[in-house]
Scaffold this motif. Structure first.
Motif, PDB file in Angstrom:
ATOM      1  N   ARG A 108      34.604  47.246  39.858  1.00 13.16           N
ATOM      2  CA  ARG A 108      33.898  46.270  38.893  1.00 13.16           C
ATOM      3  C   ARG A 108      32.301  46.086  38.967  1.00 13.16           C
ATOM      4  N   VAL A 109      31.745  46.426  40.087  1.00  9.19           N
ATOM      5  CA  VAL A 109      30.256  46.362  40.385  1.00  9.19           C
ATOM      6  C   VAL A 109      29.748  47.926  39.796  1.00  9.19           C
ATOM      7  N   ARG A 110      29.093  47.822  38.662  1.00  8.05           N
ATOM      8  CA  ARG A 110      28.749  49.142  38.414  1.00  8.05           C
ATOM      9  C   ARG A 110      27.382  49.503  38.704  1.00  8.05           C
ATOM     10  N   SER A 111      26.393  48.410  38.792  1.00  6.16           N
ATOM     11  CA  SER A 111      24.897  48.749  38.657  1.00  6.16           C
ATOM     12  C   SER A 111      24.547  48.766  40.233  1.00  6.16           C
ATOM     13  N   LEU A 112      23.483  49.314  40.470  1.00 10.01           N
ATOM     14  CA  LEU A 112      22.916  49.751  41.660  1.00 10.01           C
ATOM     15  C   LEU A 112      21.408  49.290  41.707  1.00 10.01           C
ATOM     16  N   ARG A 113      20.913  48.266  42.663  1.00 11.52           N
ATOM     17  CA  ARG A 113      19.501  48.116  42.663  1.00 11.52           C
ATOM     18  C   ARG A 113      18.970  48.094  44.165  1.00 11.52           C
ATOM     19  N   LYS A 114      17.925  48.786  44.507  1.00 11.30           N
ATOM     20  CA  LYS A 114      17.718  48.753  45.826  1.00 11.30           C
ATOM     21  C   LYS A 114      16.542  47.502  46.153  1.00 11.30           C
ATOM     22  N   ILE A 115      16.740  46.850  47.478  1.00 11.70           N
ATOM     23  CA  ILE A 115      16.035  45.721  47.886  1.00 11.70           C
ATOM     24  C   ILE A 115      15.339  46.316  49.131  1.00 11.70           C
ATOM     25  N   LEU A 116      14.425  45.464  49.526  1.00 10.32           N
ATOM     26  CA  LEU A 116      13.762  45.550  50.773  1.00 10.32           C
ATOM     27  C   LEU A 116      13.113  46.885  51.139  1.00 10.32           C
ATOM     28  N   PRO A 117      12.497  47.496  50.023  1.00  6.79           N
ATOM     29  CA  PRO A 117      11.607  48.971  50.250  1.00  6.79           C
ATOM     30  C   PRO A 117      11.180  48.952  51.415  1.00  6.79           C
ATOM     31  N   LYS A 118      10.482  47.992  51.953  1.00 11.43           N
ATOM     32  CA  LYS A 118       9.337  48.234  53.169  1.00 11.43           C
ATOM     33  C   LYS A 118      10.157  48.298  54.476  1.00 11.43           C
ATOM     34  N   GLU A 119      11.295  47.937  54.464  1.00  8.35           N
ATOM     35  CA  GLU A 119      12.072  47.910  55.768  1.00  8.35           C
ATOM     36  C   GLU A 119      12.717  49.586  56.136  1.00  8.35           C
ATOM     37  N   SER A 120      11.720  50.115  56.751  1.00  8.86           N
ATOM     38  CA  SER A 120      12.261  51.673  56.999  1.00  8.86           C
ATOM     39  C   SER A 120      13.633  51.965  57.395  1.00  8.86           C
ATOM     40  N   ILE A 180      22.031  45.834  46.012  1.00 12.38           N
ATOM     41  CA  ILE A 180      22.904  45.036  45.357  1.00 12.38           C
ATOM     42  C   ILE A 180      23.431  45.719  44.138  1.00 12.38           C
ATOM     43  N   ARG A 181      24.664  45.594  44.503  1.00 13.84           N
ATOM     44  CA  ARG A 181      25.760  46.204  43.307  1.00 13.84           C
ATOM     45  C   ARG A 181      25.911  45.086  42.423  1.00 13.84           C
ATOM     46  N   GLN A 182      26.060  45.158  40.983  1.00 15.50           N
ATOM     47  CA  GLN A 182      26.373  44.237  40.455  1.00 15.50           C
ATOM     48  C   GLN A 182      27.077  44.499  39.184  1.00 15.50           C
ATOM     49  N   GLY A 183      28.149  43.700  38.729  1.00 15.02           N
ATOM     50  CA  GLY A 183      28.999  43.779  37.672  1.00 15.02           C
ATOM     51  C   GLY A 183      28.782  42.531  36.427  1.00 15.02           C
ATOM     52  N   ASP A 184      29.895  42.526  35.761  1.00 14.71           N
ATOM     53  CA  ASP A 184      29.647  41.301  34.760  1.00 14.71           C
ATOM     54  C   ASP A 184      29.633  39.830  35.467  1.00 14.71           C
ATOM     55  N   ASP A 185      30.603  39.868  36.291  1.00 15.46           N
ATOM     56  CA  ASP A 185      31.017  38.318  36.959  1.00 15.46           C
ATOM     57  C   ASP A 185      30.803  38.372  38.591  1.00 15.46           C
ATOM     58  N   GLU A 186      30.273  39.445  39.062  1.00 12.22           N
ATOM     59  CA  GLU A 186      30.134  39.663  40.552  1.00 12.22           C
ATOM     60  C   GLU A 186      29.007  40.605  41.197  1.00 12.22           C
ATOM     61  N   LYS A 187      28.696  40.285  42.215  1.00 13.19           N
ATOM     62  CA  LYS A 187      27.706  40.972  42.752  1.00 13.19           C
ATOM     63  C   LYS A 187      28.074  41.224  44.549  1.00 13.19           C
ATOM     64  N   ILE A 188      27.704  42.591  44.923  1.00 11.72           N
ATOM     65  CA  ILE A 188      27.895  42.996  46.282  1.00 11.72           C
ATOM     66  C   ILE A 188      26.488  43.203  46.740  1.00 11.72           C
TER      67      ILE A 188
END
Length: 335
Positions: A254-266, A272-280
Motif C-alpha cells: 500500500r506504500v507506493r512512493s519512495l523518498r531517500k533521507i539522510l543523504p550525508k550518512e555514508s 521513507i515509503r509513503q501511501g495514501d494513509d501510511e508511511k514506512i
C-alpha cells in the motif's frame, strides 16, 4: 504487476519439488523457479508440465529458468559456442520452444544473460521486442530478463507500457541499490533484486553472519522491488526470519512512493515509503560500527511511528537513534 517473491531452486528431483510446496508456501513465496534443462527430452518435458499442474493445484506459481545459449545448445545438439542469435532460424527455434511451454501452461520465464540475443545487426531493444512479439505478447506471462550489463539504458525494456519484459534483473553487486530503485521508478519500469545485488565489499560476515544477512534481505524487501531468493543460500535462521519479513507483503503493497533521507550518512541506508494513509520508515546500518543518527529534521512526525520489524530486537523510535552493526529496522505510521 505487483512486487513478487520468487524462490529459485537447484532441485531437479520432481518428487522433492512436490514435497517442498508446503515449505515454499510457509516461506511466503509467490513463484518457484526451477532450472531443469540439463538434458532435453520428451519425458523430461512431460514431467515439467505435470509438476506445473501440481503447483497450480497448490496455488503456487511455477516457472522455468535458463540461459538462452545453453538452452538452444541442448535443443539443437550443438556446443553453446556455436549458438548465434543473429541467425533467424535459431531465434525462431527459441520462440517455438517457449511458445510450446506457454501453450502447455508455463506462465513464468527467467531468461538469463539476455545480452546473448543481440548481434551486430540486431540491438538488444529490437531483439527483446521481437522475442516478446513472438512469445509473451498479450498473454498473462511473467518474463524476468537478467543482464550482466548494469546499464540503466535497458530500463524501458520492463516498462509496462512498452512490449518487452515484465521484470529486469542484474547479475552481480550494484553499488547503490536505493539509487537504482529510484531510477527504475522514475520511468515506471519493473525491477527484480537478488541477494547478490547488494554491495557486500567490506561487510564483516565472519563476526556478524546473522545480522549482516538480515540487513541485506530487509533492505531488498523494503526497497519494494520484486525479490529473487536462491533457496541454496538459505539456512534455518534465514527461513524463520524471512517468513516474518515476507508476511508483511500486504502492508508494504500500500506504500507506493519512495523518498531517500539522510543523504550525508555514508554508512546508512535510509528512506521513507509513503501511501495514501501510511508511511514506512526504513533505516539500515551497512557497517560494523555503531552509528548515531538524528532523524528529526527529515522525519518531523517520528513520534507517530510504531515498530514493524528489525534485524535485532524491537525498538522505539526517537529523534536520535543508535544503530548497531548491520542493524536494519522498519517503523510504520498510519493516519
Amino acid at each position: 504487476m505487483g512486487e513478487i517473491i520468487i524462490i529459485g531452486t537447484d532441485l531437479k528431483d520432481f518428487k522433492k519439488l512436490q514435497v517442498n510446496t508446503r515449505f515454499y508456501k510457509y516461506l511466503g513465496a509467490d513463484f518457484i523457479i526451477i532450472r531443469p534443462f540439463d538434458k532435453l527430452n520428451e519425458a523430461g518435458i512431460k514431467e515439467i508440465l505435470k509438476l506445473n499442474d501440481y503447483y497450480k493445484k497448490q496455488d503456487l506459481g511455477f516457472g522455468l529458468g535458463f540461459q538462452l545459449k545453453d538452452l538452444m545448445a541442448d535443443l539443437l545438439s550443438k556446443p553453446a559456442s556455436a549458438i548465434d542469435f543473429s541467425d533467424p532460424k535459431i531465434r525462431k527455434s527459441l520462440y517455438h520452444f517457449i511458445e510450446y511451454l506457454i501453450k502447455h501452461g508455463i506462465s513464468f520465464f527467467n531468461l538469463e544473460v539476455l545480452e546473448d540475443l543481440k548481434s551486430p545487426s540486431v540491438g538488444i531493444f529490437e531483439a527483446v521486442r521481437e522475442l516478446n512479439k513472438n512469445t509473451f505478447f498479450n498473454k498473462e506471462i511473467i518474463s524476468l530478463g537478467t543482464f550482466k550489463n548494469q546499464s540503466l539504458d535497458i530500463r524501458s525494456l520492463s516498462n509496462p507500457k512498452l512490449p518487452g519484459l515484465s521484470l529486469i534483473g542484474y547479475k552481480g553487486q550494484v553499488r547503490d541499490l536505493l539509487k537504482l530503485s529510484l531510477n527504475f521508478r522514475e520511468t515506471g519500469s519493473q525491477l527484480c533484486l537478488t541477494y547478490t545485488n547488494f554491495w557486500q565489499d567490506g561487510i564483516n560476515f565472519r563476526n556478524y553472519p546473522i545480522y549482516a544477512k538480515r540487513m541485506i534481505y530487509m533492505t531488498l524487501f523494503f526497497l519494494k522491488s520484486s525479490l529473487y531468493v536462491n533457496e541454496s543460500d538459505l539456512d534455518f535462521d534465514d527461513v524463520i526470519f524471512l517468513r516474518k519479513l515476507f508476511a508483511l507483503k500486504g502492508k508494504i503493497a500500500r506504500v507506493r512512493s519512495l523518498r531517500k533521507i539522510l543523504p550525508k550518512e555514508s554508512e546508512i541506508i535510509a528512506f521513507i515509503r509513503q501511501g495514501d494513509d501510511e508511511k514506512i520508515l526504513f533505516l539500515a546500518n551497512k557497517g560494523q560500527n555503531e552509528v548515531l543518527i538524528d532523524i528529526g529534521y527529515q522525519v518531523m512526525d517520528y513520534k507517530d511511528y510504531q515498530y514493524l520489524i528489525g534485524s535485532y530486537t524491537s525498538r522505539s523510535l526517537y529523534r536520535n537513534i543508535l544503530l548497531r552493526p548491520y542493524e536494519a529496522v522498519a517503523f510504520m505510521r498510519s493516519k
